[in-house]
Design an enzyme around this catalytic site. Structure first.
Site, PDB file in Angstrom:
ATOM      1  N   SER A   1       0.621  -1.225   0.276  1.00  7.45           N
ATOM      2  CA  SER A   1      -0.356  -0.343   0.010  1.00  7.45           C
ATOM      3  C   SER A   1       0.975   1.102  -0.298  1.00  7.45           C
ATOM      4  CB  SER A   1      -0.523  -0.380   0.976  1.00  7.45           C
ATOM      5  OG  SER A   1      -1.714   1.165   0.896  1.00  7.45           O
TER       6      SER A   1
ATOM      7  N   ASP B   1      -9.544  -3.267  -5.911  1.00  6.26           N
ATOM      8  CA  ASP B   1      -9.377  -2.149  -4.684  1.00  6.26           C
ATOM      9  C   ASP B   1      -9.968  -0.890  -4.634  1.00  6.26           C
ATOM     10  OD1 ASP B   1      -7.623  -0.922  -3.524  1.00  6.26           O
ATOM     11  OD2 ASP B   1      -5.885  -1.783  -3.826  1.00  6.26           O
TER      12      ASP B   1
ATOM     13  N   HIS C   1      -8.049  -4.629  -1.686  1.00  6.50           N
ATOM     14  CA  HIS C   1      -7.246  -3.663  -1.118  1.00  6.50           C
ATOM     15  C   HIS C   1      -6.368  -4.361   0.258  1.00  6.50           C
ATOM     16  CE1 HIS C   1      -4.460  -0.029  -0.059  1.00  6.50           C
ATOM     17  NE2 HIS C   1      -4.739  -0.164   0.836  1.00  6.50           N
TER      18      HIS C   1
END
Ligand code: NAG
Length: 406
Positions: free
Chosen positions: A215, A341, A370
């Site tokens: 991320s 996502d 995600h």
């Protein structure tokens, strides 16, 4: 008969059964069976798919096919939990938390601050008993994350089995250590990351070295790689669920449902790290406004962009967007994203740009959310992302010379 026709056929058969209403005489069961078959058909035709592998380099493609075959296999998301948001929310709750004992090290930064590294030395490594040549993986967690995130623990678990060493870079203020200077972290400023990479490399200069970011950690890593080109001790990198254009990510996270599910919570996590060091930041920004922020964008406007010297939050977001840096990445990097996502909308995934840089390979799944990528009926142990991580780091360390001189 194709799958769609089959499911239509099955629902017709279902409709014919219902009026009879003969539950208990076997009809009820056939109803359940019909539903089951229809669902299975839908799942197999629309949910379980091979990821799209995007790379313009034949040798990178072959390398992945040979040594990281999971990226060419069908990804079967957990049948009862494949939707992006559901996977995103459930993954931290469902997956196990392997026990990992870290050795903490605090290193000095040039501004007088300190950076907390959590080492997993793996001194029991059978394959690499000599610590000076033991392959090393630097792990970068996501926004507000630290070495305690379950996805980090899982990556360490995979590396342990392979005999590798891991180091987790805890961004300033996230691992309980004190801030010595009024500075936290952001996705665009790579000074701390550079310091960490050079520190690790100076300790183990004969060990192969790579990095994996998740991320925001992945965004930071791409931003670093784009700046340094080939001037880095890293051999390769893996990037999971990175947002590519911060404006698009933030817009997506401001849709009401996403704000409620993710944005509001993350904002409060960001604020709580500021509260701990209020006095230190009081001179630089308006703490009241920081604590009033109801979204990541407001927080970044009042805090992050100010602390890191941007004149507007848009300047910060433009500088933090890693798609701009992909062009100049000089070492092999594998990026996994899911098309569903909400932190990284599919329209912002830099497919065209990836096709121009032979060092880049994108693996795009249709489901996974995600940092979700759950698979199997009860997905506690290992996700699709963990398997990609494991195969890719092993591929790089054991067969890396095949791609390094592309
Ligand atoms: C692993 O070994 C090194 C010395 O080779 C030592 O400094 C380190 O503390 C050891 N790590 C653990 C967790 O015991």
């Amino acid at each position: 008969m194709n799958l769609q026709e089959l499911s239509r056929e099955l629902s017709l058969c279902l409709a014919r059964q219902v009026p009879e209403g003969l539950w208990g005489s076997g009809v009820g069961w056939s109803l359940v069976l019909c539903f089951g078959v229809a669902y299975a058909c839908y799942y197999l035709s629309s949910i379980a798919k091979k990821p799209e592998l995007v790379t313009c380099s034949k040798s990178f493609h072959h390398f992945l096919q040979d040594h990281c075959p999971v990226v060419t296999e069908t990804y079967y998301p957990t049948v009862w939990c494949w939707e992006g948001r559901v996977q995103t929310l459930l993954r931290p709750l469902i997956t196990s938390r392997p026990y990992v004992q870290y050795r903490n090290e605090l290193i000095k930064a040039t501004d007088g601050g300190q950076i907390s590294l959590d080492w997993f030395d793996n001194n029991d490594s059978m394959c690499y008993p000599d610590s000076s040549t033991r392959p090393t993986i630097l792990l970068l967690p996501g926004l507000t994350g630290s070495s305690r995130e379950s996805y980090i623990l899982h990556m360490i678990q995979q590396s342990k089995e392979l005999g590798y060493r891991c180091v987790v870079f805890n961004y300033r203020g996230t691992a309980g250590e004190n801030l010595l200077t009024p500075r936290t972290y952001c996705a665009s400023n790579t000074e701390d990351l550079e310091a960490v990479i050079h520190h690790i490399h100076s300790l183990y200069s004969s060990a192969s070295f790579m990095a994996a970011g998740v991320s925001m950690g992945g965004m930071l890593l791409v931003n670093y790689l784009g700046k340094v080109d080939t001037k880095t001790p890293l051999k390769a990198a893996a990037v999971f669920s990175a947002g590519w254009n911060v404006f698009d990510s933030i817009d997506s996270l401001e849709k009401p449902v996403n704000w409620l599910l993710f944005n509001y919570y993350l904002t409060s996590c960001l604020q709580s790290s500021v509260i701990r060091h209020q006095e230190m930041f009081g001179k630089l920004c308006n703490i009241n406004l920081v604590l009033k922020a109801k979204s990541i964008r407001e927080f970044d406007k009042q805090f992050t962009s100010v602390i890191f010297g941007y004149s507007t939050v848009d300047d910060y977001y433009a500088d933090a967007s890693p798609f701009r840096r992909l062009e100049t990445v000089g070492i092999p990097v594998l990026c996994l994203n899911s098309m569903d996502d909400v932190f990284s909308p599919s329209h912002a995934i830099p497919v065209e740009m990836a096709k121009k840089n032979p060092n880049v390979a994108l693996v795009l799944t249709s489901c996974g959310g995600h940092i979700g990528f759950l698979e199997g009926l009860w997905p506690r142990k290992c996700t699709y992302m963990d398997r990609i991580f494991k195969q890719f780091v092993e591929a790089v360390f054991e067969h890396g010379s095949k791609i390094l001189n592309m």
